[in-house]
Design an enzyme around this catalytic site. Sequence first.
Site, short mmCIF file in Angstrom:
data_model
loop_
_atom_site.label_atom_id
_atom_site.label_comp_id
_atom_site.label_asym_id
_atom_site.label_seq_id
_atom_site.Cartn_x
_atom_site.Cartn_y
_atom_site.Cartn_z
N ASP A 59 78.86 37.20 127.88
CA ASP A 59 78.77 35.78 127.52
C ASP A 59 79.85 35.02 128.28
O ASP A 59 80.63 34.26 127.70
CB ASP A 59 78.95 35.62 126.01
CG ASP A 59 78.57 34.23 125.52
OD1 ASP A 59 77.72 33.58 126.17
OD2 ASP A 59 79.10 33.80 124.49
N ASP A 75 86.79 36.79 123.95
CA ASP A 75 85.55 36.87 123.19
C ASP A 75 84.51 37.77 123.85
O ASP A 75 83.51 37.30 124.41
CB ASP A 75 84.96 35.48 122.96
CG ASP A 75 83.88 35.50 121.88
OD1 ASP A 75 83.70 36.55 121.24
OD2 ASP A 75 83.22 34.46 121.68
#
Length: 354
Positions: free
Chosen positions: A225, A247
């Site tokens: 991502d 993340d």
Amino acid sequence: MPAMPFPTAPDGDAAPHPYAPLTPDLVLDALAAIGLHGDGRLMALGSYENRVYQAHLEDGARVVAKFYRPGRWSDAQILEEHAFSAELAAAEVPVVAPLVVDGRTLHAHAGFAFSVSPWRGGRTPDLDDFETLEWIGRFLARIHTVGAARPFAHRPALDVRSFAAEPRDALRATQAIPLDQESAWLAACEDAIQLIAKKLMKPATPGTSGTQGTSRPATLRLHGDCHPGNVLWTPADLPGGGPHFVDLDDARTGPAVQDLWMLLSGDRRQRTQQLSALLEGYEQFRDFDRRELALIEPLRTLRLIHYSAWLARRWSDPIFPINFPWFGSSDYWRGQVDMLHEQIEAMQEAPLAA
């Protein structure tokens, strides 16, 4: 990340969402249970899938506590993400990895799984700066070198089934699409899925050259991502300056280009220039298979389909109606139909070249 308010439970008799019990006191109690004592200052950070908080500790340090959405990942899948982060950190790749506290990176409190990471400041990188893109490209190559060393055992792959077919079926089954747009969206989605299935080459063995009697690119462990919001940039003249990757919650197996295409924006000329800068840095450390450039638009289309289903699946979480009030209207779905038609055209054009 932008500050966000603590979400509240829904009104009335609606079933509470998974994060309803997650109060500021519970966050502080969870940290205290592993020996990290907060001074009472908490700030919710911009995360929709999980709940993420910056906490000030009594010793003056700041940490980031991530509370994982219940039922999304298994403990084995979360620990595999943590292990990947640790591998990257050991290879001196600037990722913000979870802290090891009491010998563990994954903790549990009051029914929630959570991890704690060091706080790192930074801003979104300037992706109009080709030197910045080249710098990011070098680190992406190093992420992929580590990612190609071994496969994931528990985390899933980026594929048509999980990112398009299942989301389409879920949207149809839950009747999330208004009747005046349902048939048009389903028809466009089906056309897009069929084209993606042709374009998105079946993965070869992870970490291989991808030849093995086919022309298919290899797959490897990815950030998954890698959009600009997940790259923190600090000034190059400061110690440790440059990009920091955060993340890895969506880390999964897929083609290397998945971690590049979300950093591209603008018209075709701009995207070509940005891609060239990324690959200029990338190929200083790792070869890039140019065949993967044909996967950019299919991957973008997969994300488009998956995104609509993600919003529908999370609608009972009150933070979603607050932040996505336009979702679900006929205008929204009419726009999605138009975008799918645009993507079908884009998938049939010549890929970017760099």
